[in-house]
Design a protein around this motif. Structure first.
Motif, PDB file in Angstrom:
ATOM      1  N   UNK A 116     -25.131  -2.296  -0.004  1.00  0.00           N
ATOM      2  CA  UNK A 116     -25.480  -1.014   0.006  1.00  0.00           C
ATOM      3  C   UNK A 116     -25.304  -0.393   1.392  1.00  0.00           C
ATOM      4  N   UNK A 117     -24.984   1.209   1.164  1.00  0.00           N
ATOM      5  CA  UNK A 117     -24.623   2.148   2.366  1.00  0.00           C
ATOM      6  C   UNK A 117     -25.936   3.108   2.456  1.00  0.00           C
ATOM      7  N   UNK A 118     -26.063   3.656   3.587  1.00  0.00           N
ATOM      8  CA  UNK A 118     -27.338   4.491   3.798  1.00  0.00           C
ATOM      9  C   UNK A 118     -26.929   5.741   3.339  1.00  0.00           C
ATOM     10  N   UNK A 119     -25.301   5.981   2.996  1.00  0.00           N
ATOM     11  CA  UNK A 119     -25.005   7.470   2.862  1.00  0.00           C
ATOM     12  C   UNK A 119     -23.947   7.383   1.635  1.00  0.00           C
ATOM     13  N   UNK A 120     -23.855   8.124   1.056  1.00  0.00           N
ATOM     14  CA  UNK A 120     -23.013   8.174  -0.245  1.00  0.00           C
ATOM     15  C   UNK A 120     -21.625   7.915   0.119  1.00  0.00           C
ATOM     16  N   UNK A 121     -20.900   7.092  -0.631  1.00  0.00           N
ATOM     17  CA  UNK A 121     -19.574   6.592  -0.208  1.00  0.00           C
ATOM     18  C   UNK A 121     -18.394   7.092  -1.102  1.00  0.00           C
ATOM     19  N   UNK A 122     -17.378   7.796  -0.343  1.00  0.00           N
ATOM     20  CA  UNK A 122     -16.286   8.286  -1.030  1.00  0.00           C
ATOM     21  C   UNK A 122     -15.341   7.072  -1.554  1.00  0.00           C
ATOM     22  N   UNK A 123     -14.449   7.481  -2.387  1.00  0.00           N
ATOM     23  CA  UNK A 123     -13.392   6.477  -2.984  1.00  0.00           C
ATOM     24  C   UNK A 123     -12.404   5.848  -1.806  1.00  0.00           C
ATOM     25  N   UNK A 124     -12.183   4.535  -1.622  1.00  0.00           N
ATOM     26  CA  UNK A 124     -11.523   3.844  -0.690  1.00  0.00           C
ATOM     27  C   UNK A 124     -10.091   3.627  -1.354  1.00  0.00           C
ATOM     28  N   UNK A 125      -9.265   3.675  -0.241  1.00  0.00           N
ATOM     29  CA  UNK A 125      -7.593   3.557  -0.632  1.00  0.00           C
ATOM     30  C   UNK A 125      -7.637   2.292  -1.429  1.00  0.00           C
ATOM     31  N   UNK A 126      -6.799   2.461  -2.414  1.00  0.00           N
ATOM     32  CA  UNK A 126      -6.130   1.148  -3.169  1.00  0.00           C
ATOM     33  C   UNK A 126      -4.897   0.736  -2.736  1.00  0.00           C
ATOM     34  N   UNK A 127      -4.944  -0.478  -2.316  1.00  0.00           N
ATOM     35  CA  UNK A 127      -3.899  -1.197  -1.456  1.00  0.00           C
ATOM     36  C   UNK A 127      -2.963  -1.851  -2.707  1.00  0.00           C
ATOM     37  N   UNK A 128      -1.613  -1.646  -2.803  1.00  0.00           N
ATOM     38  CA  UNK A 128      -0.845  -2.163  -3.885  1.00  0.00           C
ATOM     39  C   UNK A 128       0.280  -2.957  -2.734  1.00  0.00           C
ATOM     40  N   UNK A 129       0.966  -3.681  -3.490  1.00  0.00           N
ATOM     41  CA  UNK A 129       1.969  -4.522  -3.128  1.00  0.00           C
ATOM     42  C   UNK A 129       3.408  -4.289  -3.843  1.00  0.00           C
ATOM     43  N   UNK A 130       4.470  -4.379  -2.852  1.00  0.00           N
ATOM     44  CA  UNK A 130       5.562  -4.069  -3.512  1.00  0.00           C
ATOM     45  C   UNK A 130       5.912  -5.171  -4.854  1.00  0.00           C
ATOM     46  N   UNK A 131       5.471  -6.476  -4.763  1.00  0.00           N
ATOM     47  CA  UNK A 131       5.541  -7.467  -5.663  1.00  0.00           C
ATOM     48  C   UNK A 131       4.705  -7.193  -7.042  1.00  0.00           C
ATOM     49  N   UNK A 132       3.479  -6.315  -6.708  1.00  0.00           N
ATOM     50  CA  UNK A 132       2.775  -6.243  -7.868  1.00  0.00           C
ATOM     51  C   UNK A 132       3.263  -5.723  -9.076  1.00  0.00           C
ATOM     52  N   UNK A 133       2.904  -6.159 -10.280  1.00  0.00           N
ATOM     53  CA  UNK A 133       3.231  -5.760 -11.576  1.00  0.00           C
ATOM     54  C   UNK A 133       2.750  -4.648 -11.966  1.00  0.00           C
ATOM     55  N   UNK A 134       2.998  -3.857 -13.102  1.00  0.00           N
ATOM     56  CA  UNK A 134       2.156  -2.537 -13.270  1.00  0.00           C
ATOM     57  C   UNK A 134       0.788  -3.346 -13.734  1.00  0.00           C
ATOM     58  N   UNK A 135       0.690  -4.345 -14.381  1.00  0.00           N
ATOM     59  CA  UNK A 135      -0.719  -4.957 -14.781  1.00  0.00           C
ATOM     60  C   UNK A 135      -1.643  -5.016 -13.560  1.00  0.00           C
ATOM     61  N   UNK A 136      -0.861  -5.675 -12.755  1.00  0.00           N
ATOM     62  CA  UNK A 136      -1.796  -5.965 -11.348  1.00  0.00           C
ATOM     63  C   UNK A 136      -2.115  -4.784 -10.813  1.00  0.00           C
ATOM     64  N   UNK A 137      -1.262  -3.791 -10.590  1.00  0.00           N
ATOM     65  CA  UNK A 137      -1.660  -2.335 -10.152  1.00  0.00           C
ATOM     66  C   UNK A 137      -2.857  -1.842 -10.945  1.00  0.00           C
ATOM     67  N   UNK A 138      -2.820  -2.088 -12.367  1.00  0.00           N
ATOM     68  CA  UNK A 138      -4.114  -1.570 -12.999  1.00  0.00           C
ATOM     69  C   UNK A 138      -5.489  -2.306 -12.761  1.00  0.00           C
ATOM     70  N   UNK A 139      -5.444  -3.627 -12.686  1.00  0.00           N
ATOM     71  CA  UNK A 139      -6.438  -4.340 -12.209  1.00  0.00           C
ATOM     72  C   UNK A 139      -7.191  -3.832 -10.910  1.00  0.00           C
ATOM     73  N   UNK A 140      -6.218  -3.784  -9.637  1.00  0.00           N
ATOM     74  CA  UNK A 140      -6.666  -3.313  -8.649  1.00  0.00           C
ATOM     75  C   UNK A 140      -7.446  -1.790  -8.720  1.00  0.00           C
ATOM     76  N   UNK A 141      -6.650  -0.921  -9.471  1.00  0.00           N
ATOM     77  CA  UNK A 141      -7.182   0.609  -9.447  1.00  0.00           C
ATOM     78  C   UNK A 141      -8.461   0.542 -10.404  1.00  0.00           C
ATOM     79  N   UNK A 142      -8.423  -0.292 -11.353  1.00  0.00           N
ATOM     80  CA  UNK A 142      -9.646   0.003 -12.389  1.00  0.00           C
ATOM     81  C   UNK A 142     -10.917  -0.555 -11.592  1.00  0.00           C
ATOM     82  N   UNK A 143     -10.529  -1.808 -10.714  1.00  0.00           N
ATOM     83  CA  UNK A 143     -11.665  -2.413  -9.913  1.00  0.00           C
ATOM     84  C   UNK A 143     -12.166  -1.462  -8.720  1.00  0.00           C
ATOM     85  N   UNK A 144     -11.082  -0.731  -8.295  1.00  0.00           N
ATOM     86  CA  UNK A 144     -11.456   0.157  -7.215  1.00  0.00           C
ATOM     87  C   UNK A 144     -12.527   1.334  -7.484  1.00  0.00           C
ATOM     88  N   UNK A 145     -12.077   1.945  -8.756  1.00  0.00           N
ATOM     89  CA  UNK A 145     -13.029   2.791  -9.280  1.00  0.00           C
ATOM     90  C   UNK A 145     -14.499   2.433  -9.671  1.00  0.00           C
TER      91      UNK A 145
END
Length: 329
Positions: A27-56
């Motif tokens: 927990x943080x004491x201040x409201x948190x903005x969205x953090x950058x999503x780090x994707x890899x060149x080897x990621x599949x589109x499905x991998x990217x979705x997993x990362x993006x959904x989880x980040x949201x």
């Protein structure tokens, strides 16, 4: 006036999510903005979705403790943004992934965001008054009646937001979708699970989003309010897409410039939408509070005058959009 204080994975499935944190940040004491999503060149589109959904989901959950601690308006805003990003992401990946878990998550995110949106609307209305007609109406008794009605409605909206966040159904939604992500509980389109497919998918998706923005921006200055709102939504989705995928492309500076430009245009159009929303809120106040009618009429006129200045901004936005070069080509 009283105001909310300003403050600043389950196991399962044949393949685990790629490098997704198993728990939300502390927990943080201040409201948190969205953090950058780090994707890899080897990621599949499905991998990217997993990362993006989880980040949201991480973005939404990171702001829940701050909301409980302070009922801060910014934490409400950031929780709502997290849910909007999740809905946008599920829509963005619809050509790659389909399934009932995704449909259910998108619907639940919309439902929760709607409740938070009511609270956010009263916060924005308050700020619009503070930044505009409040000084001119400081000695007007009907304006104080208007402010009293605003605070009463805002308190009700915050109670509803708190009840929704604390509801067992919301906790269940988060746990269920985390589980769906971990188990990859969806159907994958051909080629979307292949290594390295994320970049080609991203380029095609971003091109589609950009074309939609350009189409909806034609003749922007003469568009009706609802059409400007549709462009604002298209800009928002294009900006989210750019932020989701920017790490897949080499020109980080160009990507950041692209996203920032979309954000500025979106904010500019947001003024129109805020005024439309404010007028709807005033309709509700007027229907229940005759004592606020005089101030309400003055405020409506103030907003209408401010809206006239937006035509020049709309023309500039359309030109800037057409000059804005893609960073993914």
């Amino acid at each position: 006036m009283a105001r909310p204080v300003q403050s600043s994975s389950p196991e399962g499935g044949s393949r685990p999510p790629p490098n997704v944190a198993e728990a939300a940040p502390p927990p943080a004491s201040e409201a948190q903005k969205a953090k950058s999503v780090k994707l890899s060149p080897t990621d599949s589109a499905e991998d990217a979705a997993v990362r993006v959904f989880s980040a949201a989901l991480d973005h939404f959950e990171a702001n829940v403790p701050t909301f409980h601690a302070a009922q801060a308006s910014e934490s409400v805003h950031q929780m709502r943004v997290g849910l909007r990003r999740l809905r946008a992401a599920i829509g963005l990946f619809k050509d790659a992934l389909t399934g009932s878990a995704l449909d259910a998550a998108r619907a639940r995110a919309k439902e929760i965001a709607g409740v938070l949106g009511d609270a956010r609307n009263w916060d924005v209305f308050h700020d619009m008054l503070d930044g505009g007609p409040a000084q001119a109406l400081a000695e007007e008794p009907s304006f104080h009646s208007l402010l009293d009605a605003l605070e009463l409605n805002r308190a009700k909206a915050y109670r509803a937001a708190r009840e929704k966040i604390e509801d067992a159904g919301t906790e269940g939604f988060l746990a269920e979708f985390r589980k769906a992500i971990a188990e990859r509980d969806w159907t994958v389109a051909p080629g979307m699970a292949e290594e390295g497919s994320a970049k080609d998918f991203a380029a095609a998706a971003l091109t589609k989003l950009r074309r939609r923005v350009l189409r909806k921006s034609r003749g922007l200055a003469g568009r009706a309010p609802e059409e400007r709102h549709e462009l604002r939504i298209a800009l928002k989705k294009a900006r989210y897409g750019a932020e989701f995928f920017e790490s897949l492309f080499p020109d980080a500076e160009h990507a950041e410039t692209f996203s920032a430009a979309l954000a500025r245009m979106q904010d500019g159009l947001g003024v129109y939408n805020d005024m439309e929303t404010a007028n709807a809120l005033l309709d509700g106040i007027d229907a229940e509070n005759d004592a606020a009618l005089k101030a309400s009429g003055f405020v409506r006129g103030w907003f209408a005058h401010a809206a006239q200045a937006g035509a020049a901004h709309a023309k500039k936005s359309e030109k800037r959009l057409r000059k804005l070069k893609p960073f993914w080509e």
